[in-house]
Scaffold this motif. Structure first.
Motif, PDB file in Angstrom:
ATOM      1  N   MET A 122       0.831  -1.206   0.000  1.00  0.00           N
ATOM      2  CA  MET A 122       0.000   0.000   0.000  1.00  0.00           C
ATOM      3  C   MET A 122       0.867   1.257   0.000  1.00  0.00           C
ATOM      4  O   MET A 122       0.659   2.174  -0.804  1.00  0.00           O
ATOM      5  N   LEU A 123       1.863   1.301   0.872  1.00  0.00           N
ATOM      6  CA  LEU A 123       2.693   2.507   0.961  1.00  0.00           C
ATOM      7  C   LEU A 123       3.522   2.721  -0.299  1.00  0.00           C
ATOM      8  O   LEU A 123       3.690   3.857  -0.750  1.00  0.00           O
ATOM      9  N   ILE A 124       4.020   1.658  -0.874  1.00  0.00           N
ATOM     10  CA  ILE A 124       4.831   1.811  -2.081  1.00  0.00           C
ATOM     11  C   ILE A 124       3.968   2.248  -3.255  1.00  0.00           C
ATOM     12  O   ILE A 124       4.337   3.143  -4.008  1.00  0.00           O
ATOM     13  N   LEU A 125       2.810   1.628  -3.399  1.00  0.00           N
ATOM     14  CA  LEU A 125       1.920   2.052  -4.482  1.00  0.00           C
ATOM     15  C   LEU A 125       1.475   3.505  -4.266  1.00  0.00           C
ATOM     16  O   LEU A 125       1.428   4.298  -5.207  1.00  0.00           O
ATOM     17  N   ARG A 126       1.181   3.846  -3.031  1.00  0.00           N
ATOM     18  CA  ARG A 126       0.680   5.192  -2.722  1.00  0.00           C
ATOM     19  C   ARG A 126       1.743   6.268  -2.922  1.00  0.00           C
ATOM     20  O   ARG A 126       1.507   7.274  -3.560  1.00  0.00           O
ATOM     21  N   TYR A 127       2.936   6.050  -2.387  1.00  0.00           N
ATOM     22  CA  TYR A 127       3.922   7.132  -2.379  1.00  0.00           C
ATOM     23  C   TYR A 127       4.981   7.013  -3.468  1.00  0.00           C
ATOM     24  O   TYR A 127       5.501   8.023  -3.922  1.00  0.00           O
ATOM     25  N   TYR A 128       5.300   5.803  -3.893  1.00  0.00           N
ATOM     26  CA  TYR A 128       6.283   5.679  -4.967  1.00  0.00           C
ATOM     27  C   TYR A 128       5.621   5.834  -6.328  1.00  0.00           C
ATOM     28  O   TYR A 128       6.092   6.557  -7.186  1.00  0.00           O
ATOM     29  N   PHE A 129       4.511   5.121  -6.518  1.00  0.00           N
ATOM     30  CA  PHE A 129       3.806   5.206  -7.796  1.00  0.00           C
ATOM     31  C   PHE A 129       2.866   6.405  -7.843  1.00  0.00           C
ATOM     32  O   PHE A 129       2.212   6.639  -8.852  1.00  0.00           O
ATOM     33  N   ARG A 130       2.768   7.127  -6.759  1.00  0.00           N
ATOM     34  CA  ARG A 130       1.948   8.339  -6.659  1.00  0.00           C
ATOM     35  C   ARG A 130       0.484   8.082  -7.008  1.00  0.00           C
ATOM     36  O   ARG A 130      -0.178   8.885  -7.651  1.00  0.00           O
ATOM     37  N   MET A 131       0.014   6.918  -6.580  1.00  0.00           N
ATOM     38  CA  MET A 131      -1.403   6.615  -6.749  1.00  0.00           C
ATOM     39  C   MET A 131      -2.160   7.226  -5.581  1.00  0.00           C
ATOM     40  O   MET A 131      -1.589   7.475  -4.518  1.00  0.00           O
ATOM     41  N   THR A 132      -3.433   7.441  -5.768  1.00  0.00           N
ATOM     42  CA  THR A 132      -4.257   7.817  -4.632  1.00  0.00           C
ATOM     43  C   THR A 132      -4.425   6.576  -3.764  1.00  0.00           C
ATOM     44  O   THR A 132      -4.170   5.448  -4.221  1.00  0.00           O
ATOM     45  N   THR A 133      -4.871   6.769  -2.556  1.00  0.00           N
ATOM     46  CA  THR A 133      -5.099   5.626  -1.674  1.00  0.00           C
ATOM     47  C   THR A 133      -6.137   4.694  -2.284  1.00  0.00           C
ATOM     48  O   THR A 133      -5.997   3.470  -2.235  1.00  0.00           O
TER      49      THR A 133
END
Length: 167
Positions: A122-133
């Motif tokens: 979740m954190l990698i997708l959210r902050y690295y890939f800059r996806m919304t939650t």
């Protein structure tokens, strides 16, 4: 020039050419080492190449960034396991080793690896890939509410681990 198969999906070579830099960035995000990132990317491309003939897996590779993320993450974790078997006395850092990362960056990476798999994802997708939650949660197959709960729990766990480490 992108080559496509008869069913409209890109061929493997085209897909890798289009996505290689993203794979390399993701591998570097995990490893923070350019040489290791190259190794991880090459191994991930081999795994993708082996999976490509299977339609279901090919479709997941093409349509799901989360699936590709999982491949790269698993290769990284496998590399870390093999490196952890090497004794520290045998490990030599070359002069080109990047020392630009602070101790807190290293500590944060270690804490991320220690998180539960779903929290880390979740954190990698959210902050690295800059996806919304919500987008990150969708990639993980979660409902809207479950996405936000997982995100909040992951941040709370990470914060608690970081504070414990500082004490």
């Amino acid at each position: 020039m992108s080559m496509h198969r008869a069913d409209g999906t890109p061929d493997l070579k085209s897909w890798i050419e289009e996505n290689h830099s993203a794979l390399l960035r993701l591998a570097f995000f995990f490893s923070k080492d350019p040489r290791l990132a190259e190794e991880i990317t090459q191994e991930a491309c081999l795994k993708i190449m082996r999976a490509w003939p299977k339609k279901r897996q090919r479709d997941l590779i093409i349509t799901s960034r989360g699936y590709v993320f999982t491949i790269v993450r698993n290769v990284f974790l496998s590399q870390m396991k093999s490196y952890s078997r090497i004794s520290q006395s045998e490990t030599q850092l070359g002069p080109e080793h990047d020392t630009a990362f602070t101790n807190s960056d290293t500590a944060l990476r270690k804490l991320l690896v220690d998180l539960a798999e779903d929290e880390r994802a979740m954190l990698i997708l959210r902050y690295y890939f800059r996806m919304t939650t919500l987008e990150a949660g969708r990639q993980l197959g979660l409902s809207r509410d479950a996405s936000y709960r997982l995100h909040d729990r992951a941040l709370a766990t990470l914060r608690a681990q970081f504070e414990d480490q500082e004490d």
